[in-house]
Design an enzyme around this catalytic site. Structure first.
Site, mmCIF file in Angstrom:
data_model
loop_
_atom_site.group_PDB
_atom_site.id
_atom_site.type_symbol
_atom_site.label_atom_id
_atom_site.label_comp_id
_atom_site.label_asym_id
_atom_site.label_seq_id
_atom_site.Cartn_x
_atom_site.Cartn_y
_atom_site.Cartn_z
ATOM 1 N N PHE A 90 0.811 -1.220 0.000
ATOM 2 C CA PHE A 90 0.000 0.000 0.000
ATOM 3 C C PHE A 90 0.844 1.268 0.000
ATOM 4 C CE2 PHE A 90 0.846 0.026 4.520
ATOM 5 C CZ PHE A 90 0.589 1.310 4.979
ATOM 6 N N LYS A 91 2.097 1.161 0.397
ATOM 7 C CA LYS A 91 2.946 2.354 0.434
ATOM 8 C C LYS A 91 3.137 2.968 -0.960
ATOM 9 C CE LYS A 91 3.502 1.637 4.821
ATOM 10 N NZ LYS A 91 4.728 1.388 5.539
#
Length: 498
Positions: A112-113
């Protein structure tokens, strides 16, 4: 829009200044002085937009010193379709009933980063031209696994930047380690530390606020900034995907405009759920924010009791990106929910620094609990949840997502609150192949090598292996540096060849 500091609300800076600087001079975190408000009509207008347009709609109200052309350059570059394995960028997938998974891992590093760290280099480049033209920006990063690779990938070979990443030597998965130590790019460096993520994060913050170190960098026409979620430029892109998932649910006719949803987030550093808090306060119809922790349940304990105490046993778990006991972004929440009481925030952060703990008033924790719920689960529950959801729904989730799913199921049983819910899925299951494979088979711990486990998991599940992870198999390791946490500042100068 202007930004102030959680520890000195007399400060006012532009978005560009906040992003380029990363952290306030006195150690506080930048927060918006006010939040833009989104009406239901405005949210409805976003439903038919692609992700890039949804992003611009949200971001332009926060980045008011960016021109339309600059914002187009940043967003279109970050979320180019060739970088993501889903045309939706961050698709919302229904698992069963009111349980929906927001898949945030379709980017180039499968976590998700990427949703923020594909955008941050563009924001940083534009911001630096406005506020620090001519300086080389040194991006200093502590990572519990995913931020490091995502930041390295985002900043590799970006002009006038250097990026240094520190990770706990025994605190990341083999795939996460391989992603970082094989990283391409002429401006990147990676180093393991003998310690855990909290050690790395604390050292990074200390380096940021060390006047002597900053002066030495200034002599070389360099300045520090951050790619961790202490940087507002890391946090603001995350607000976007909460609006986007609501639009997805509208598009899928799982909700009607104005219906409330719950949001469940597996988190250790609190940034991902804080972005949902901002979205809620901007007008997105969110009823409850549910914070999910693994065995390192310091956030769960705080949200239930009002006492934050990092003086506890640290567990190395199968969800390593959440193996954190010092949650940086909680400082921002305390600032907002205390009525912007920077004096209180200073007192609490000083207590955390000196005593490793603090306790907020009953009034404050009661207020927080009107918005947040929390839960945690152990390793056995993570394994059981992965297996159950694969067997029952043929949905394969990673260990961090499984923490959130289990906490959500417990929440529904405890409260009966079964409204449509979005659960953040933060990483591809293939980043944690050993743990996921062992859970799915229900057998003894897998003892194959990393890529044999990837192949076996693919064979059993039929879920495609992300191309960026497949490509690691034959990549050479570039970085083998290891240092003690006490020597990180010396390693910074060594890696910069200063």
């Amino acid at each position: 829009m202007f930004y102030t500091s959680t520890r000195n609300k007399n400060i006012k800076v532009t978005a560009s200044q906040a992003i380029a600087q990363g952290i306030s001079e006195e150690g506080g975190l930048f927060v918006p002085c006010e939040l833009p408000q989104f009406s239901l009509d405005k949210i409805a207008s976003m439903v038919d937009m692609p992700y890039t347009e949804r992003a611009k709609t949200v971001l332009k109200d926060f980045l008011t010193d960016f021109s339309e052309e600059e914002l187009d350059y940043c967003v279109n570059g970050a979320y180019a379709t060739e970088k993501f394995s889903s045309s939706k960028i961050a698709p919302t997938v229904n698992v069963a009933g009111n349980k929906n998974i927001l898949e945030l891992w379709h980017g180039p590093t499968c976590a998700f980063k990427d949703m923020a760290l594909q955008l941050l280099p563009y924001l940083m480049t534009v911001s630096a031209k406005k506020t620090a033209d001519g300086k080389t920006i040194v991006i200093l990063v502590a990572t519990s696994g995913d931020t490091g690779k995502a930041a390295l990938e985002g900043f590799k070979d970006v002009d006038n930047t250097r990026i240094l990443v520190f990770y706990p030597v025994d605190g990341v998965s083999p795939m996460q380690k391989l992603q970082m130590t094989t990283q391409d790019g002429e401006n990147v460096s990676v180093c393991a530390i003998n310690g855990n993520f909290d050690d790395a994060q604390s050292a990074v913050k200390a380096i940021f606020t060390n006047d002597e170190i900053k002066a030495q960098l200034a002599q070389k026409n360099m300045m520090f900034s951050s790619a961790n979620s202490i940087n507002w430029g890391r946090l603001v892109p995350q607000i976007v995907y909460y609006f986007s998932t609501y639009c997805d649910l509208l598009e899928q006719k799982r909700i009607a405009l104005g219906d409330e949803i719950n949001v469940v987030v597996p988190t250790g550093n609190f940034g991902n759920i804080l972005a949902a808090y901002y979205a809620k306060n901007m007008g997105l119809p969110i009823k409850k924010l549910i914070c999910a922790s693994n065995s390192n349940n310091v956030l769960t304990d705080f949200l239930k009791t009002g006492e934050y105490d990092k003086n506890r046993k640290f567990f190395t778990t199968t969800s390593p990106s959440m193996d954190i006991l010092i949650s940086s972004n909680l400082e921002r929440l305390l600032y907002h929910m205390s009525g912007e009481d920077d004096t209180l925030v200073n007192e609490l952060m000083n207590a955390l620094s000196t005593d490793g703990k603090y306790e907020v008033s009953k009034t404050l924790i009661d207020s927080i609990q009107t918005v947040f719920d929390a839960g945690c689960c152990d390793e056995a529950s993570v394994d059981a949840t992965i297996k159950e959801h694969f067997d029952k729904y043929h949905y394969l989730c990673d260990t961090h997502t499984a923490v959130a799913v289990e906490v959500y199921d417990d929440y529904v049983k405890r409260t009966g609150d079964d409204i449509p819910t979005v659960i953040d899925s933060t990483a591809s299951p293939y980043k944690f192949s050993k743990s996921v494979l062992t859970a799915v088979t229900g057998g003894e711990e897998a003892n194959l090598d990393e890529f044999a486990m990837v192949d076996e998991l693919n064979k059993i599940s039929g879920v495609d292996v992300p191309k960026p992870l497949q490509a690691l198999k034959d990549k050479a390791v570039r970085f083998n540096n290891v240092c003690d946490k006490e020597n990180m500042s010396e390693m910074v100068f060594k890696l910069l060849n200063l």
